[in-house]
Write a protein that holds these residues in place. Structure first.
Motif, short mmCIF file in Angstrom:
data_model
loop_
_atom_site.label_atom_id
_atom_site.label_comp_id
_atom_site.label_asym_id
_atom_site.label_seq_id
_atom_site.Cartn_x
_atom_site.Cartn_y
_atom_site.Cartn_z
N ILE A 10 0.84 -1.20 0.00
CA ILE A 10 0.00 0.00 0.00
C ILE A 10 0.87 1.25 0.00
O ILE A 10 0.61 2.21 -0.73
N GLU A 11 1.92 1.25 0.79
CA GLU A 11 2.82 2.40 0.84
C GLU A 11 3.49 2.63 -0.51
O GLU A 11 3.63 3.77 -0.95
N GLU A 12 3.90 1.56 -1.16
CA GLU A 12 4.52 1.69 -2.49
C GLU A 12 3.52 2.26 -3.50
O GLU A 12 3.87 3.11 -4.31
N LYS A 13 2.27 1.81 -3.44
CA LYS A 13 1.25 2.32 -4.35
C LYS A 13 0.97 3.79 -4.06
O LYS A 13 0.76 4.59 -4.97
N ARG A 14 1.00 4.18 -2.79
CA ARG A 14 0.79 5.58 -2.42
C ARG A 14 1.90 6.46 -2.99
O ARG A 14 1.64 7.53 -3.55
N LYS A 15 3.13 5.98 -2.89
CA LYS A 15 4.26 6.73 -3.46
C LYS A 15 4.12 6.85 -4.97
O LYS A 15 4.40 7.90 -5.55
N GLU A 16 3.70 5.76 -5.60
CA GLU A 16 3.49 5.79 -7.05
C GLU A 16 2.41 6.81 -7.42
O GLU A 16 2.57 7.57 -8.37
N LEU A 17 1.34 6.84 -6.65
CA LEU A 17 0.26 7.79 -6.89
C LEU A 17 0.76 9.23 -6.80
O LEU A 17 0.47 10.06 -7.67
N LEU A 18 1.53 9.53 -5.77
CA LEU A 18 2.06 10.88 -5.62
C LEU A 18 2.98 11.25 -6.78
O LEU A 18 2.93 12.37 -7.30
N HIS A 19 3.79 10.31 -7.21
CA HIS A 19 4.70 10.56 -8.34
C HIS A 19 3.91 10.85 -9.62
O HIS A 19 4.21 11.81 -10.34
N ILE A 20 2.92 10.03 -9.89
CA ILE A 20 2.10 10.22 -11.09
C ILE A 20 1.37 11.55 -11.03
O ILE A 20 1.33 12.30 -12.01
N ALA A 21 0.80 11.86 -9.87
CA ALA A 21 0.05 13.12 -9.72
C ALA A 21 0.96 14.33 -9.94
O ALA A 21 0.55 15.31 -10.57
N GLN A 22 2.17 14.27 -9.43
CA GLN A 22 3.10 15.39 -9.60
C GLN A 22 3.51 15.57 -11.05
O GLN A 22 3.71 16.69 -11.51
N ASN A 23 3.64 14.46 -11.77
CA ASN A 23 4.10 14.52 -13.15
C ASN A 23 2.98 14.71 -14.17
O ASN A 23 3.20 15.34 -15.21
N CYS A 24 1.81 14.17 -13.89
CA CYS A 24 0.73 14.20 -14.87
C CYS A 24 -0.42 15.11 -14.48
O CYS A 24 -1.25 15.44 -15.32
N GLY A 25 -0.48 15.48 -13.21
CA GLY A 25 -1.59 16.29 -12.72
C GLY A 25 -2.60 15.45 -11.95
O GLY A 25 -2.71 14.25 -12.17
N PHE A 26 -3.31 16.10 -11.07
CA PHE A 26 -4.24 15.39 -10.19
C PHE A 26 -5.47 14.86 -10.92
O PHE A 26 -6.10 13.92 -10.47
N ASN A 27 -5.82 15.45 -12.05
CA ASN A 27 -7.00 15.02 -12.78
C ASN A 27 -6.69 14.14 -13.98
O ASN A 27 -7.59 13.78 -14.73
N ALA A 28 -5.45 13.78 -14.14
CA ALA A 28 -5.05 12.93 -15.27
C ALA A 28 -5.62 11.52 -15.11
O ALA A 28 -5.77 11.02 -13.99
N ALA A 29 -5.91 10.89 -16.22
CA ALA A 29 -6.46 9.53 -16.20
C ALA A 29 -5.54 8.56 -15.45
O ALA A 29 -6.02 7.71 -14.69
N GLU A 30 -4.24 8.71 -15.65
CA GLU A 30 -3.28 7.83 -14.98
C GLU A 30 -3.34 7.99 -13.46
O GLU A 30 -3.26 7.01 -12.72
N THR A 31 -3.50 9.22 -13.02
CA THR A 31 -3.58 9.50 -11.58
C THR A 31 -4.85 8.90 -11.00
O THR A 31 -4.82 8.26 -9.94
#
Length: 63
Positions: A10-31
């Motif tokens: 879960i912690e690894e997925k949370r870190k991945e989420l933060l990384h994606i959000a920072q790079n793609c934006g909070f509303n991006a499909a990937e995020t």
């Protein structure tokens, strides 16, 4: 221990989420997809630990 493994995952997925959000934006499909995956992982973890037991319906007062 299963709990520690799930917590780490879960912690690894949370870190991945933060990384994606920072790079793609909070509303991006990937995020949003990653966020949904994290939500599902948390729900499964809580269900395995008995945290998300269904709530009993409250009865209305009879007065």
């Amino acid at each position: 221990m299963i709990t520690a493994v799930h917590s780490n995952t879960i912690e690894e997925k949370r870190k991945e989420l933060l990384h994606i959000a920072q790079n793609c934006g909070f509303n991006a499909a990937e995020t949003l997809l990653c966020s949904e995956e994290l939500d599902e992982m948390i729900i499964k973890f809580q269900q395995q630990r008995g945290v998300n037991k269904p709530r009993q319906e409250k009865m209305a007062p009879t007065w």
